[in-house]
Write a protein that holds these residues in place. Structure first.
Motif, PDB file in Angstrom:
ATOM      1  N   SER A   1       0.827  -1.184   0.000  1.00  0.00           N
ATOM      2  CA  SER A   1       0.000   0.000   0.000  1.00  0.00           C
ATOM      3  C   SER A   1       0.869   1.244   0.000  1.00  0.00           C
ATOM      4  N   ASP A   2       2.084   1.119   0.579  1.00  0.00           N
ATOM      5  CA  ASP A   2       2.970   2.280   0.540  1.00  0.00           C
ATOM      6  C   ASP A   2       3.404   2.574  -0.879  1.00  0.00           C
ATOM      7  N   GLY A   3       3.663   1.572  -1.663  1.00  0.00           N
ATOM      8  CA  GLY A   3       4.055   1.785  -3.053  1.00  0.00           C
ATOM      9  C   GLY A   3       2.920   2.392  -3.869  1.00  0.00           C
ATOM     10  N   ILE A   4       1.759   1.948  -3.583  1.00  0.00           N
ATOM     11  CA  ILE A   4       0.584   2.478  -4.291  1.00  0.00           C
ATOM     12  C   ILE A   4       0.346   3.904  -3.836  1.00  0.00           C
ATOM     13  N   ASP A   5       0.491   4.121  -2.543  1.00  0.00           N
ATOM     14  CA  ASP A   5       0.300   5.473  -2.043  1.00  0.00           C
ATOM     15  C   ASP A   5       1.349   6.408  -2.637  1.00  0.00           C
ATOM     16  N   ALA A   6       2.573   5.924  -2.735  1.00  0.00           N
ATOM     17  CA  ALA A   6       3.645   6.745  -3.301  1.00  0.00           C
ATOM     18  C   ALA A   6       3.376   7.005  -4.774  1.00  0.00           C
ATOM     19  N   ALA A   7       2.936   5.986  -5.496  1.00  0.00           N
ATOM     20  CA  ALA A   7       2.646   6.141  -6.923  1.00  0.00           C
ATOM     21  C   ALA A   7       1.472   7.101  -7.108  1.00  0.00           C
ATOM     22  N   LEU A   8       0.465   6.954  -6.266  1.00  0.00           N
ATOM     23  CA  LEU A   8      -0.674   7.881  -6.339  1.00  0.00           C
ATOM     24  C   LEU A   8      -0.239   9.289  -5.977  1.00  0.00           C
ATOM     25  N   GLY A   9       0.623   9.407  -4.984  1.00  0.00           N
ATOM     26  CA  GLY A   9       1.125  10.723  -4.587  1.00  0.00           C
ATOM     27  C   GLY A   9       1.930  11.360  -5.701  1.00  0.00           C
ATOM     28  N   ASP A  10       2.793  10.561  -6.345  1.00  0.00           N
ATOM     29  CA  ASP A  10       3.579  11.076  -7.468  1.00  0.00           C
ATOM     30  C   ASP A  10       2.662  11.487  -8.616  1.00  0.00           C
ATOM     31  N   SER A  11       1.726  10.628  -8.870  1.00  0.00           N
ATOM     32  CA  SER A  11       0.777  10.905  -9.947  1.00  0.00           C
ATOM     33  C   SER A  11      -0.017  12.163  -9.632  1.00  0.00           C
ATOM     34  N   LEU A  12      -0.430  12.278  -8.399  1.00  0.00           N
ATOM     35  CA  LEU A  12      -1.180  13.467  -7.981  1.00  0.00           C
ATOM     36  C   LEU A  12      -0.314  14.708  -8.104  1.00  0.00           C
ATOM     37  N   ARG A  13       0.955  14.592  -7.636  1.00  0.00           N
ATOM     38  CA  ARG A  13       1.870  15.736  -7.746  1.00  0.00           C
ATOM     39  C   ARG A  13       2.061  16.149  -9.201  1.00  0.00           C
ATOM     40  N   VAL A  14       2.278  15.196 -10.077  1.00  0.00           N
ATOM     41  CA  VAL A  14       2.474  15.492 -11.508  1.00  0.00           C
ATOM     42  C   VAL A  14       1.188  16.111 -12.075  1.00  0.00           C
ATOM     43  N   GLY A  15       0.081  15.516 -11.724  1.00  0.00           N
ATOM     44  CA  GLY A  15      -1.208  16.049 -12.205  1.00  0.00           C
ATOM     45  C   GLY A  15      -1.434  17.467 -11.727  1.00  0.00           C
ATOM     46  N   LEU A  16      -1.126  17.721 -10.465  1.00  0.00           N
ATOM     47  CA  LEU A  16      -1.300  19.071  -9.921  1.00  0.00           C
ATOM     48  C   LEU A  16      -0.347  20.062 -10.585  1.00  0.00           C
ATOM     49  N   MET A  17       0.906  19.578 -10.828  1.00  0.00           N
ATOM     50  CA  MET A  17       1.871  20.445 -11.480  1.00  0.00           C
ATOM     51  C   MET A  17       1.419  20.786 -12.897  1.00  0.00           C
ATOM     52  N   VAL A  18       0.961  19.792 -13.625  1.00  0.00           N
ATOM     53  CA  VAL A  18       0.464  20.019 -14.997  1.00  0.00           C
ATOM     54  C   VAL A  18      -0.762  20.931 -14.947  1.00  0.00           C
ATOM     55  N   ALA A  19      -1.668  20.660 -14.021  1.00  0.00           N
ATOM     56  CA  ALA A  19      -2.881  21.484 -13.900  1.00  0.00           C
ATOM     57  C   ALA A  19      -2.524  22.918 -13.547  1.00  0.00           C
ATOM     58  N   GLY A  20      -1.539  23.086 -12.656  1.00  0.00           N
ATOM     59  CA  GLY A  20      -1.102  24.434 -12.283  1.00  0.00           C
ATOM     60  C   GLY A  20      -0.529  25.185 -13.478  1.00  0.00           C
ATOM     61  N   ARG A  21       0.325  24.490 -14.240  1.00  0.00           N
ATOM     62  CA  ARG A  21       0.908  25.136 -15.415  1.00  0.00           C
ATOM     63  C   ARG A  21      -0.157  25.432 -16.468  1.00  0.00           C
ATOM     64  N   LEU A  22      -1.067  24.483 -16.680  1.00  0.00           N
ATOM     65  CA  LEU A  22      -2.167  24.729 -17.625  1.00  0.00           C
ATOM     66  C   LEU A  22      -3.016  25.916 -17.154  1.00  0.00           C
TER      67      LEU A  22
END
Length: 194
Positions: free
Chosen positions: A3-24
């Motif tokens: 679950s930590d790996g999934i949480d980390a992957a989701l966190g990374d994905s969320l961070r990337v998504g937020l970064m892309v959304a912020g730039r957009l």
């Protein structure tokens, strides 16, 4: 741990998504600002063009009504000319002092010449135009009558002079039968022409 790996992957994905959304979001904001600046520039240009057109139309109107300030124009103006000048003056007098003065001159001239106050009309424009035309037609007819009376007067004076000359010629014995016949024929033609 899984679950930590999934949480980390989701966190990374969320961070990337937020970064892309912020730039957009930033890009969209800049795009909107650019559109607003462009719209403002377009409106400013349209406003300048509109003002330029307005000024050009005002100058044309000024030229059209300026003739009403000339006495010669009033001697030859037809009702349609006066109506057109009055309409133009009324449309533009709030925007130009020269046009306002021309409107006052038109009002005064129409009042003095035709007995009509164009600011206080109870008639339809077509009736006003017709009335002006009738007044002008009557004035022209009176002028033509005076001109014809002067012509008749001159003809009568010429006939009197001719008769006096004939009398003098007859008294002095200078008249022969051919001259008398010719004079009588000319006299008959003059009378027929009258």
């Amino acid at each position: 741990m899984e679950s930590d790996g999934i949480d980390a992957a989701l966190g990374d994905s969320l961070r990337v998504g937020l970064m892309v959304a912020g730039r957009l979001g930033e890009q969209l904001a800049r795009l909107r600002e650019g559109q607003l600046r462009q719209a403002e520039a377009t409106r400013a240009q349209e406003l300048r063009e509109l003002q330029s057109r307005f000024d050009a139309e005002r100058l044309v109107a000024r030229a059209q009504v300026a003739q009403a300030n000339q006495s010669q124009w009033w001697e030859h103006a037809k009702p349609a000319d006066i109506v057109d000048a009055w309409q133009t003056a009324n449309a533009w007098q709030q925007h130009d002092l020269d046009i306002e003065r021309a409107a006052e001159r038109i009002r005064v001239e129409v009042k003095e010449r035709y007995g009509i106050d164009p600011r206080n009309l109870n008639a339809a424009p077509a009736q006003v135009k017709e009335h002006l035309q009738n007044v002008i037609d009557a004035s022209k007819a009176a002028d033509e009558h005076r001109t014809q009376a002067k012509r008749d007067e001159m003809l009568a004076a010429q006939m009197v002079l001719d008769a006096d000359r004939k009398d003098r010629d007859a008294e002095s014995g200078l008249v022969n039968d051919a001259d008398v016949a010719r004079d009588q024929s000319a006299s008959v033609r003059l009378e027929a022409a009258s």
